[in-house]
Design an enzyme around this catalytic site. Structure first.
Site, PDB file in Angstrom:
ATOM      1  N   THR A  70      36.787  39.364  38.016  1.00 39.20           N
ATOM      2  CA  THR A  70      36.911  40.823  37.952  1.00 39.20           C
ATOM      3  C   THR A  70      38.120  41.225  37.108  1.00 39.20           C
ATOM      4  O   THR A  70      38.052  42.133  36.280  1.00 39.20           O
ATOM      5  CB  THR A  70      37.042  41.405  39.378  1.00 39.20           C
ATOM      6  OG1 THR A  70      35.884  41.030  40.117  1.00 39.20           O
ATOM      7  CG2 THR A  70      37.181  42.908  39.371  1.00 39.20           C
ATOM      8  N   HIS A 201      35.377  30.195  41.407  1.00 34.03           N
ATOM      9  CA  HIS A 201      34.672  29.963  42.675  1.00 34.03           C
ATOM     10  C   HIS A 201      33.152  29.898  42.548  1.00 34.03           C
ATOM     11  O   HIS A 201      32.455  29.677  43.534  1.00 34.03           O
ATOM     12  CB  HIS A 201      35.125  30.963  43.754  1.00 34.03           C
ATOM     13  CG  HIS A 201      34.617  32.360  43.603  1.00 34.03           C
ATOM     14  ND1 HIS A 201      33.607  32.858  44.390  1.00 34.03           N
ATOM     15  CD2 HIS A 201      34.987  33.374  42.798  1.00 34.03           C
ATOM     16  CE1 HIS A 201      33.386  34.113  44.071  1.00 34.03           C
ATOM     17  NE2 HIS A 201      34.218  34.455  43.098  1.00 34.03           N
ATOM     18  N   CYS A 324      20.355  45.082  48.560  1.00 36.31           N
ATOM     19  CA  CYS A 324      20.366  46.205  49.480  1.00 36.31           C
ATOM     20  C   CYS A 324      21.773  46.703  49.729  1.00 36.31           C
ATOM     21  O   CYS A 324      22.516  46.109  50.474  1.00 36.31           O
ATOM     22  CB  CYS A 324      19.710  45.819  50.789  1.00 36.31           C
ATOM     23  SG  CYS A 324      18.008  46.325  50.804  1.00 36.31           S
TER      24      CYS A 324
END
Ligand code: PLP
Length: 378
Positions: A70, A201, A324
């Protein structure tokens, strides 16, 4: 436990944990310190950079450690916009990027930048020509991921770099390769990509460490992400996360060993899984992702959140394909133009080097059981 969510994160192999433990307990010096403990830590960090540079066939001097994928994505965007600040405020990306790209771009839109979001076709793919068609005089950044984290689709980063260069455009090309590194061919320097993001990761390394590739022509004027003590050549200050860096390099070295064989094996597992799950009546594949570690499927009418919860209770870990979010299909699933029931049923199964056919058999039984025992939503 049967772990089939390797696109979310990966288990840490013992040698990686050992390498980190060694640094935490024996080589704990600050790499900036002048005494032997410090010099040893500094040398270790540089060795790790070399290992990663080898895995990516690039000059290690072009690789900068960050705290995660990120952070690398955010840095790449801000650095590219700074670089092009006198030329324009137009950005091209895809509508199916990770939120580590989409959210910063949303903020930039509020500051007056204009963003073109390229839409994938129904198989989940984007073409390099779509990028070229959207290219403008004032385009300063193109950000295209290498592998989509929900569908496993591989995007044409190499071809885009080639066409971009041929066009004479000065827009910079960034690629989020968090899901692509050590899963599919990845050669930012050879391809002529300007910036590329990585994260440990997803390849058997620890969380909390990533890297950004910066092409040599950008190094001199690159806008620092963090100003401070001058680490990472003054571009990303902050005491180096030495144990994390050691774990990142060890994980990459392990995955790079017999890489082609490992990926071929992972591809076989994926084919086995697809073929087996398609035996379940009404099960469909979502997209046509070619990356060997991600398979998206759907049981139309059976909400993925229920499936994920129920399988989790049985010790089988898969994900709802990021599908979702508070009952709504993810932006990736939505972009594929699926009907409502199919979109609601999307699950993502993602494989690691440890995944076996027995794991897939157990998943098949559990899904079959779920379908037999649950009523579909209307
Ligand atoms: N980009 C992609 C494509 C991802 O899949 C992820 C993680 O899921 C990220 C970026 C973010 O990486 P990190 O978790 O290291 O911040």
């Amino acid at each position: 436990m049967i772990y089939l969510d390797n696109a979310a994160t990966t288990p840490i192999p013992r040698p990686v944990a050992d390498a980190m433990y060694e640094v935490l307990t024996q080589q704990f010096g600050n790499p900036s310190a002048q005494y032997p403990y410090g010099r040893q830590a500094h040398a270790m960090v540089e060795d790790c950079r070399k290992t990663l540079g080898q895995a990516l066939d690039m000059d290690p001097e072009c690789l900068f450690f960050t705290s995660c994928g990120t952070e690398s994505d955010n840095w790449a965007i801000s650095a590219a916009l700074w670089q092009g600040r006198h030329r324009g405020r137009h950005i091209i990306t895809t509508s199916v990027e990770h939120s580590a790209i989409l959210q910063p771009l949303k903020l930039l839109e509020q500051q007056g930048y204009e963003v073109t979001y390229l839409k994938p076709d129904r198989t989940g793919h984007i073409t390099a020509q779509q990028v070229m068609d959207a290219l403008r005089e004032d385009t300063v950044l193109i950000s295209m991921m290498l592998v989509n984290n929900e569908t496993g689709c591989i995007f044409p980063v190499e071809e885009t770099a080639r066409l971009l260069k041929a066009s004479g455009s000065r827009a910079l090309l960034h690629s989020d390769a968090v899901q692509g590194f050590l899963k599919v061919p990845c050669d930012p320097a050879g391809w002529g990509v300007d910036l590329m993001s990585f994260s440990a990761h997803k390849i058997g390394g620890p969380k909390g460490i990533g890297a950004l590739y910066v092409a040599p022509h950008l190094l001199k004027n690159l806008r620092p992400l963090l100003a401070g003590g001058g680490q990472e050549k003054g571009l990303r200050s902050g005491t180096e996360a030495t144990a994390q860096i050691a774990g990142f390099a060890k994980a990459a070295a392990l995955r790079a060993e017999n890489w082609a064989e490992k990926m071929a094996r992972m591809g076989q597992i994926k084919d086995y899984c697809r073929e087996k799950l398609l035996r379940i009546p009404s099960m469909v594949e979502i997209g046509r992702g070619q990356a060997p570690h991600i398979l998206a499927m759907s049981l139309p009418g059976y909400p993925s959140s229920n499936i994920v919860t129920e399988l989790g209770q049985q010790g089988i870990c898969i994900s709802a394909g990021s599908a979702c979010h508070q009952g709504k299909a993810s932006h990736v699933v939505s972009a594929l133009g699926l009907d409502k029931k199919t979109a609601a049923g999307v699950i993502r199964i993602s494989f690691g080097p440890e995944t076996t056919e027995q794991d897939i058999d157990a998943l098949y039984e559990a899904l079959l059981h779920h379908k037999t025992n649950r009523f579909p939503m209307l």
